[in-house]
Design a protein around this motif. Structure first.
Motif, PDB file in Angstrom:
ATOM      1  N   LEU A  11       0.903   9.072  -0.138  1.00 14.30           N
ATOM      2  CA  LEU A  11       1.715  10.255  -0.422  1.00 14.30           C
ATOM      3  C   LEU A  11       3.050   9.876  -1.056  1.00 14.30           C
ATOM      4  O   LEU A  11       3.740  10.736  -1.598  1.00 14.30           O
ATOM      5  CB  LEU A  11       1.967  11.044   0.872  1.00 14.30           C
ATOM      6  N   MET A  12       3.399   8.574  -1.011  1.00 15.16           N
ATOM      7  CA  MET A  12       4.667   8.106  -1.565  1.00 15.16           C
ATOM      8  C   MET A  12       4.498   7.119  -2.709  1.00 15.16           C
ATOM      9  O   MET A  12       5.374   6.981  -3.567  1.00 15.16           O
ATOM     10  CB  MET A  12       5.487   7.406  -0.465  1.00 15.16           C
ATOM     11  N   LEU A  13       3.373   6.387  -2.727  1.00 13.08           N
ATOM     12  CA  LEU A  13       3.173   5.288  -3.653  1.00 13.08           C
ATOM     13  C   LEU A  13       1.832   5.430  -4.376  1.00 13.08           C
ATOM     14  O   LEU A  13       0.933   6.101  -3.875  1.00 13.08           O
ATOM     15  CB  LEU A  13       3.174   3.954  -2.890  1.00 13.08           C
ATOM     16  N   PRO A  14       1.674   4.779  -5.530  1.00 13.00           N
ATOM     17  CA  PRO A  14       0.348   4.716  -6.156  1.00 13.00           C
ATOM     18  C   PRO A  14      -0.649   4.079  -5.202  1.00 13.00           C
ATOM     19  O   PRO A  14      -0.300   3.199  -4.399  1.00 13.00           O
ATOM     20  CB  PRO A  14       0.590   3.822  -7.385  1.00 13.00           C
ATOM     21  N   LEU A  15      -1.905   4.493  -5.292  1.00 17.38           N
ATOM     22  CA  LEU A  15      -2.920   4.054  -4.346  1.00 17.38           C
ATOM     23  C   LEU A  15      -3.076   2.535  -4.340  1.00 17.38           C
ATOM     24  O   LEU A  15      -3.218   1.920  -3.284  1.00 17.38           O
ATOM     25  CB  LEU A  15      -4.261   4.719  -4.672  1.00 17.38           C
ATOM     26  N   ALA A  16      -3.049   1.904  -5.515  1.00 12.80           N
ATOM     27  CA  ALA A  16      -3.200   0.450  -5.582  1.00 12.80           C
ATOM     28  C   ALA A  16      -2.054  -0.255  -4.867  1.00 12.80           C
ATOM     29  O   ALA A  16      -2.257  -1.249  -4.167  1.00 12.80           O
ATOM     30  CB  ALA A  16      -3.266  -0.007  -7.038  1.00 12.80           C
ATOM     31  N   GLN A  17      -0.834   0.232  -5.012  1.00 12.70           N
ATOM     32  CA  GLN A  17       0.311  -0.362  -4.331  1.00 12.70           C
ATOM     33  C   GLN A  17       0.213  -0.159  -2.821  1.00 12.70           C
ATOM     34  O   GLN A  17       0.537  -1.053  -2.031  1.00 12.70           O
ATOM     35  CB  GLN A  17       1.620   0.224  -4.865  1.00 12.70           C
ATOM     36  N   ALA A  18      -0.242   1.020  -2.411  1.00 16.75           N
ATOM     37  CA  ALA A  18      -0.428   1.291  -0.986  1.00 16.75           C
ATOM     38  C   ALA A  18      -1.458   0.331  -0.389  1.00 16.75           C
ATOM     39  O   ALA A  18      -1.256  -0.228   0.700  1.00 16.75           O
ATOM     40  CB  ALA A  18      -0.868   2.736  -0.783  1.00 16.75           C
ATOM     41  N   ALA A  19      -2.569   0.115  -1.104  1.00 12.61           N
ATOM     42  CA  ALA A  19      -3.611  -0.784  -0.620  1.00 12.61           C
ATOM     43  C   ALA A  19      -3.097  -2.215  -0.533  1.00 12.61           C
ATOM     44  O   ALA A  19      -3.416  -2.943   0.412  1.00 12.61           O
ATOM     45  CB  ALA A  19      -4.827  -0.713  -1.543  1.00 12.61           C
ATOM     46  N   ALA A  20      -2.278  -2.635  -1.500  1.00 18.62           N
ATOM     47  CA  ALA A  20      -1.734  -3.993  -1.480  1.00 18.62           C
ATOM     48  C   ALA A  20      -0.816  -4.209  -0.284  1.00 18.62           C
ATOM     49  O   ALA A  20      -0.815  -5.276   0.338  1.00 18.62           O
ATOM     50  CB  ALA A  20      -0.981  -4.263  -2.779  1.00 18.62           C
ATOM     51  N   ALA A  33      -7.579  -9.920  -8.330  1.00 20.91           N
ATOM     52  CA  ALA A  33      -8.234  -9.901  -9.635  1.00 20.91           C
ATOM     53  C   ALA A  33      -7.669  -8.825 -10.534  1.00 20.91           C
ATOM     54  O   ALA A  33      -7.684  -8.930 -11.753  1.00 20.91           O
ATOM     55  CB  ALA A  33      -9.739  -9.689  -9.456  1.00 20.91           C
ATOM     56  N   GLY A  34      -7.102  -7.758  -9.912  1.00 19.82           N
ATOM     57  CA  GLY A  34      -6.522  -6.678 -10.700  1.00 19.82           C
ATOM     58  C   GLY A  34      -5.071  -6.901 -11.039  1.00 19.82           C
ATOM     59  O   GLY A  34      -4.427  -6.045 -11.632  1.00 19.82           O
ATOM     60  N   GLY A  35      -4.496  -8.052 -10.635  1.00 22.65           N
ATOM     61  CA  GLY A  35      -3.131  -8.370 -11.031  1.00 22.65           C
ATOM     62  C   GLY A  35      -2.077  -8.102  -9.976  1.00 22.65           C
ATOM     63  O   GLY A  35      -0.897  -8.216 -10.240  1.00 22.65           O
ATOM     64  N   VAL A  36      -2.468  -7.755  -8.745  1.00 20.10           N
ATOM     65  CA  VAL A  36      -1.494  -7.535  -7.674  1.00 20.10           C
ATOM     66  C   VAL A  36      -1.322  -8.861  -6.941  1.00 20.10           C
ATOM     67  O   VAL A  36      -2.207  -9.270  -6.214  1.00 20.10           O
ATOM     68  CB  VAL A  36      -1.975  -6.441  -6.701  1.00 20.10           C
ATOM     69  N   ARG A  37      -0.190  -9.579  -7.149  1.00 21.78           N
ATOM     70  CA  ARG A  37      -0.075 -10.935  -6.620  1.00 21.78           C
ATOM     71  C   ARG A  37       1.181 -11.136  -5.795  1.00 21.78           C
ATOM     72  O   ARG A  37       1.365 -10.505  -4.771  1.00 21.78           O
ATOM     73  CB  ARG A  37      -0.150 -11.932  -7.783  1.00 21.78           C
ATOM     74  N   THR A  38       2.053 -12.038  -6.238  1.00 24.66           N
ATOM     75  CA  THR A  38       3.132 -12.542  -5.397  1.00 24.66           C
ATOM     76  C   THR A  38       4.054 -11.462  -4.861  1.00 24.66           C
ATOM     77  O   THR A  38       4.380 -11.434  -3.673  1.00 24.66           O
ATOM     78  CB  THR A  38       3.961 -13.572  -6.182  1.00 24.66           C
ATOM     79  N   ASP A  39       4.524 -10.558  -5.710  1.00 26.27           N
ATOM     80  CA  ASP A  39       5.471  -9.548  -5.248  1.00 26.27           C
ATOM     81  C   ASP A  39       4.841  -8.640  -4.192  1.00 26.27           C
ATOM     82  O   ASP A  39       5.462  -8.303  -3.187  1.00 26.27           O
ATOM     83  CB  ASP A  39       6.011  -8.736  -6.426  1.00 26.27           C
ATOM     84  N   ALA A  40       3.581  -8.245  -4.414  1.00 22.48           N
ATOM     85  CA  ALA A  40       2.897  -7.394  -3.441  1.00 22.48           C
ATOM     86  C   ALA A  40       2.639  -8.165  -2.148  1.00 22.48           C
ATOM     87  O   ALA A  40       2.706  -7.594  -1.060  1.00 22.48           O
ATOM     88  CB  ALA A  40       1.584  -6.875  -4.026  1.00 22.48           C
ATOM     89  N   PHE A  41       2.324  -9.458  -2.264  1.00 22.64           N
ATOM     90  CA  PHE A  41       2.092 -10.288  -1.071  1.00 22.64           C
ATOM     91  C   PHE A  41       3.348 -10.336  -0.211  1.00 22.64           C
ATOM     92  O   PHE A  41       3.284 -10.200   1.011  1.00 22.64           O
ATOM     93  CB  PHE A  41       1.690 -11.695  -1.515  1.00 22.64           C
ATOM     94  N   ALA A  42       4.501 -10.520  -0.839  1.00 22.91           N
ATOM     95  CA  ALA A  42       5.769 -10.578  -0.097  1.00 22.91           C
ATOM     96  C   ALA A  42       6.064  -9.237   0.570  1.00 22.91           C
ATOM     97  O   ALA A  42       6.513  -9.182   1.723  1.00 22.91           O
ATOM     98  CB  ALA A  42       6.898 -10.980  -1.043  1.00 22.91           C
ATOM     99  N   ALA A  43       5.821  -8.145  -0.164  1.00 25.39           N
ATOM    100  CA  ALA A  43       6.067  -6.818   0.410  1.00 25.39           C
ATOM    101  C   ALA A  43       5.133  -6.555   1.583  1.00 25.39           C
ATOM    102  O   ALA A  43       5.526  -5.976   2.598  1.00 25.39           O
ATOM    103  CB  ALA A  43       5.889  -5.751  -0.669  1.00 25.39           C
ATOM    104  N   SER A  44       3.878  -7.008   1.456  1.00 30.70           N
ATOM    105  CA  SER A  44       2.924  -6.828   2.542  1.00 30.70           C
ATOM    106  C   SER A  44       3.351  -7.628   3.773  1.00 30.70           C
ATOM    107  O   SER A  44       3.264  -7.151   4.905  1.00 30.70           O
ATOM    108  CB  SER A  44       1.524  -7.265   2.086  1.00 30.70           C
ATOM    109  N   ALA A  45       3.844  -8.860   3.545  1.00 31.63           N
ATOM    110  CA  ALA A  45       4.321  -9.687   4.661  1.00 31.63           C
ATOM    111  C   ALA A  45       5.487  -9.020   5.376  1.00 31.63           C
ATOM    112  O   ALA A  45       5.616  -9.104   6.602  1.00 31.63           O
ATOM    113  CB  ALA A  45       4.724 -11.073   4.144  1.00 31.63           C
ATOM    114  N   ALA A  46       6.332  -8.330   4.607  1.00 32.61           N
ATOM    115  CA  ALA A  46       7.494  -7.661   5.205  1.00 32.61           C
ATOM    116  C   ALA A  46       7.074  -6.519   6.118  1.00 32.61           C
ATOM    117  O   ALA A  46       7.849  -6.100   6.991  1.00 32.61           O
ATOM    118  CB  ALA A  46       8.416  -7.138   4.103  1.00 32.61           C
ATOM    119  N   MET A  47       5.862  -6.000   5.944  1.00 36.22           N
ATOM    120  CA  MET A  47       5.394  -4.891   6.777  1.00 36.22           C
ATOM    121  C   MET A  47       4.726  -5.354   8.062  1.00 36.22           C
ATOM    122  O   MET A  47       4.294  -4.541   8.877  1.00 36.22           O
ATOM    123  CB  MET A  47       4.413  -4.019   5.975  1.00 36.22           C
ATOM    124  N   LEU A  48       4.637  -6.699   8.247  1.00 39.49           N
ATOM    125  CA  LEU A  48       4.031  -7.207   9.479  1.00 39.49           C
ATOM    126  C   LEU A  48       4.839  -6.796  10.710  1.00 39.49           C
ATOM    127  O   LEU A  48       4.269  -6.381  11.726  1.00 39.49           O
ATOM    128  CB  LEU A  48       3.945  -8.734   9.417  1.00 39.49           C
TER     129      LEU A  48
END
Length: 250
Positions: free
Chosen positions: A37-46, A187-202
């Protein structure tokens, strides 16, 4: 990501972790529903990849019957991988309005099925083809929508597993789904920046797990699950309604 949005995203993970702490499932489901509801679906999934992966590995390993669960569900896990690999559906990294509608539809269906108490009958002797079909569908829908619950959760609930085995099976299959989604997003190009953001949500997700464990001792689990199903169905319907105008204009 601006501070206001970051706080809202962290709040979603606290809520998602709380739901998982009470019920043993629901973190990726709630996270996808709220974040989309706030982010693009691909970013939310990442964003959900690391919180989902680590909490589900933890859930699987602490179930007490990890080896028995692996033996019972290894075919399902391999089928999920195959379904993700062979999926004819576009991946969530390339999501358009149709993917938002698909995700919303799956969540709405899951919410309604829970509210109505609908359960799949035990597969019995038909499990030789029902199991592979369910696993292939779960893998394909995971990489297309970021949602793990359909049809894996209804299928696992139909197998008549005891509580510990079911909790472990959910943790294991969600771990496999998360890894498939992670590979798909990479494979779709979601890499380092998304990984760091995902880690921050732990941390927010783990805080929610703690709250959920605390609440589980004081709340009626049946009432909580009913509220969870209503919320998921409503969020899913909202996603579908938001996607429809864009699909019509495509």
């Amino acid at each position: 990501m601006e501070m206001q949005q970051l706080v809202a995203v962290a709040a979603v993970f606290v809520v998602a972790g709380t739901v998982k702490g009470v019920t043993g499932l629901g973190l990726p489901t709630v996270a996808i529903a709220g974040l989309s509801l706030m982010l693009p679906l691909a970013q939310a999934a990442a964003l959900l990849v690391l919180p989902s992966l680590l909490t589900n590995v933890w859930q699987y390993l602490r179930c007490g019957v990890a080896w028995a669960v692996w033996r019972r569900t290894r075919g399902l896990c391999l089928g999920i991988v195959a379904g993700a690999w062979l999926s004819p559906l576009p991946e969530v990294a390339n999501a358009g309005p149709w993917a938002q509608a698909l995700t919303g539809g799956l969540l709405t269906l899951y919410g309604l099925a829970g509210l109505l108490g609908l359960r799949l009958p035990p597969p019995g002797r038909h499990d030789t083809w029902i199991g592979p079909a369910m696993s292939l569908a779960t893998g394909a829908l995971t990489v297309a929508s970021g949602v793990f619950v359909m049809p894996s959760v209804p299928y696992l609930q139909s197998l008549g597993l005891n509580k510990d085995a079911l909790v472990g099976a959910l943790g294991l299959t969600f771990t496999v789904c998360t890894l498939c989604l992670w590979i798909s997003l990479g494979a779709g190009g979601v890499r380092t920046d998304a990984f760091a953001a995902s880690a921050a949500m732990l941390l927010p997700a783990l805080a929610g797990l703690g709250l959920g464990a605390f609440a589980r001792q004081r709340l009626s689990e049946a009432a909580f699950k009913r509220g969870f199903q209503i919320a998921i169905g409503a969020l899913g319907l909202t996603m579908v309604l938001r996607a429809l105008p864009s699909m019509g204009g495509a």
